[in-house]
Motif scaffolding. Structure first.
Motif, PDB file in Angstrom:
ATOM      1  N   PHE A  46       0.834  -1.200   0.000  1.00 29.15           N
ATOM      2  CA  PHE A  46       0.000   0.000   0.000  1.00 29.15           C
ATOM      3  C   PHE A  46       0.870   1.251   0.000  1.00 29.15           C
ATOM      4  CE2 PHE A  46      -3.411   2.803   0.967  1.00 29.15           C
ATOM      5  CZ  PHE A  46      -2.978   3.653   1.977  1.00 29.15           C
ATOM      6  N   VAL A  47       0.428   2.258  -0.768  1.00 25.34           N
ATOM      7  CA  VAL A  47       1.103   3.551  -0.785  1.00 25.34           C
ATOM      8  C   VAL A  47       0.189   4.643  -0.222  1.00 25.34           C
ATOM      9  CG1 VAL A  47       2.123   5.339  -2.245  1.00 25.34           C
ATOM     10  CG2 VAL A  47       2.537   2.906  -2.757  1.00 25.34           C
ATOM     11  N   SER A  48      -1.021   4.748  -0.785  1.00 28.75           N
ATOM     12  CA  SER A  48      -1.905   5.834  -0.377  1.00 28.75           C
ATOM     13  C   SER A  48      -3.321   5.558  -0.848  1.00 28.75           C
ATOM     14  CB  SER A  48      -1.415   7.156  -0.985  1.00 28.75           C
ATOM     15  OG  SER A  48      -2.243   8.237  -0.601  1.00 28.75           O
ATOM     16  N   SER A  49      -4.301   6.144  -0.161  1.00 31.43           N
ATOM     17  CA  SER A  49      -5.683   6.079  -0.627  1.00 31.43           C
ATOM     18  C   SER A  49      -6.392   7.384  -0.329  1.00 31.43           C
ATOM     19  CB  SER A  49      -6.438   4.897  -0.016  1.00 31.43           C
ATOM     20  OG  SER A  49      -6.556   5.037   1.387  1.00 31.43           O
ATOM     21  N   ILE A  50      -7.505   7.585  -1.040  1.00 35.47           N
ATOM     22  CA  ILE A  50      -8.291   8.805  -0.885  1.00 35.47           C
ATOM     23  C   ILE A  50      -9.761   8.420  -0.898  1.00 35.47           C
ATOM     24  CG2 ILE A  50      -8.272   9.279  -3.383  1.00 35.47           C
ATOM     25  CD1 ILE A  50      -8.069  12.299  -2.605  1.00 35.47           C
ATOM     26  N   SER A  51     -10.550   9.088  -0.084  1.00 37.16           N
ATOM     27  CA  SER A  51     -11.957   8.749   0.053  1.00 37.16           C
ATOM     28  C   SER A  51     -12.778   9.241  -1.141  1.00 37.16           C
ATOM     29  CB  SER A  51     -12.511   9.347   1.351  1.00 37.16           C
ATOM     30  OG  SER A  51     -12.434  10.769   1.292  1.00 37.16           O
ATOM     31  N   THR A  57      -7.492  11.265   3.411  1.00 40.47           N
ATOM     32  CA  THR A  57      -6.394  10.578   2.738  1.00 40.47           C
ATOM     33  C   THR A  57      -5.612   9.755   3.752  1.00 40.47           C
ATOM     34  OG1 THR A  57      -4.945  12.500   3.024  1.00 40.47           O
ATOM     35  CG2 THR A  57      -6.135  12.330   0.935  1.00 40.47           C
ATOM     36  N   LEU A  58      -4.905   8.766   3.237  1.00 35.55           N
ATOM     37  CA  LEU A  58      -4.114   7.875   4.078  1.00 35.55           C
ATOM     38  C   LEU A  58      -2.826   7.567   3.333  1.00 35.55           C
ATOM     39  CD1 LEU A  58      -4.094   6.053   6.658  1.00 35.55           C
ATOM     40  CD2 LEU A  58      -5.071   4.255   5.210  1.00 35.55           C
ATOM     41  N   TYR A  59      -1.727   7.505   4.090  1.00 35.99           N
ATOM     42  CA  TYR A  59      -0.430   7.247   3.476  1.00 35.99           C
ATOM     43  C   TYR A  59       0.336   6.183   4.247  1.00 35.99           C
ATOM     44  CZ  TYR A  59      -1.282  11.667   1.077  1.00 35.99           C
ATOM     45  OH  TYR A  59      -1.838  12.675   0.309  1.00 35.99           O
ATOM     46  N   ALA A  60       1.127   5.424   3.533  1.00 32.05           N
ATOM     47  CA  ALA A  60       2.078   4.541   4.189  1.00 32.05           C
ATOM     48  C   ALA A  60       3.140   5.399   4.876  1.00 32.05           C
ATOM     49  CB  ALA A  60       2.738   3.626   3.151  1.00 32.05           C
TER      50      ALA A  60
END
Length: 126
Positions: A46-51, A57-60
């Motif tokens: 996983f690197v990143s996600s966005i809603s 947002t979420l980051y490794a």
């Protein structure tokens, strides 16, 4: 939704790249979106996600503070701005989409991902 990633290339350490992932389909705005990467000989991570709304947002940990994920629902596109690149960022980068019926949550795992784009290769030289 079908995804097509682009923007990879060769860059020197400390440089920047912006990845794009264009999606087809009318329900793009109902998908949380993310980026994963896979280095040679390693597992995909996983690197990143966005809603869905783009508000979360979420980051490794390995990319926090250097990478920024964003989305443009009008253009059906998600972006990953990568700054201060390091040789250990070298990998094939994959965009991913996970359908959300009504919530605005994020994801960091590969389980339940509905669509994957083909990888775009990022090579960071030292």
């Amino acid at each position: 939704v079908q995804l097509q990633a682009s923007g990879g290339g060769l860059v020197q350490a400390g440089g920047s790249l912006r990845l794009s992932c264009a999606a087809s389909g009318r329900t793009f705005s109902r998908y949380a979106l993310g980026w994963f990467r896979q280095a040679p000989g390693k597992e995909r991570e996983f690197v990143s996600s966005i809603s869905v709304s783009g508000g979360s947002t979420l980051y490794a940990d390995s990319v926090e503070g250097r990478f920024t994920i964003s989305r443009d629902n009008a253009r059906n596109t998600v972006y990953l701005q990568m700054n201060s690149l390091k040789p250990e960022d070298t990998a094939a980068y994959y965009c991913a989409a996970k359908f959300r019926y009504s919530d605005d949550s994020l994801f960091s795992g590969q389980a339940g991902v509905n669509s994957w784009g083909k990888g775009t290769l990022v090579t960071v030289s030292s």
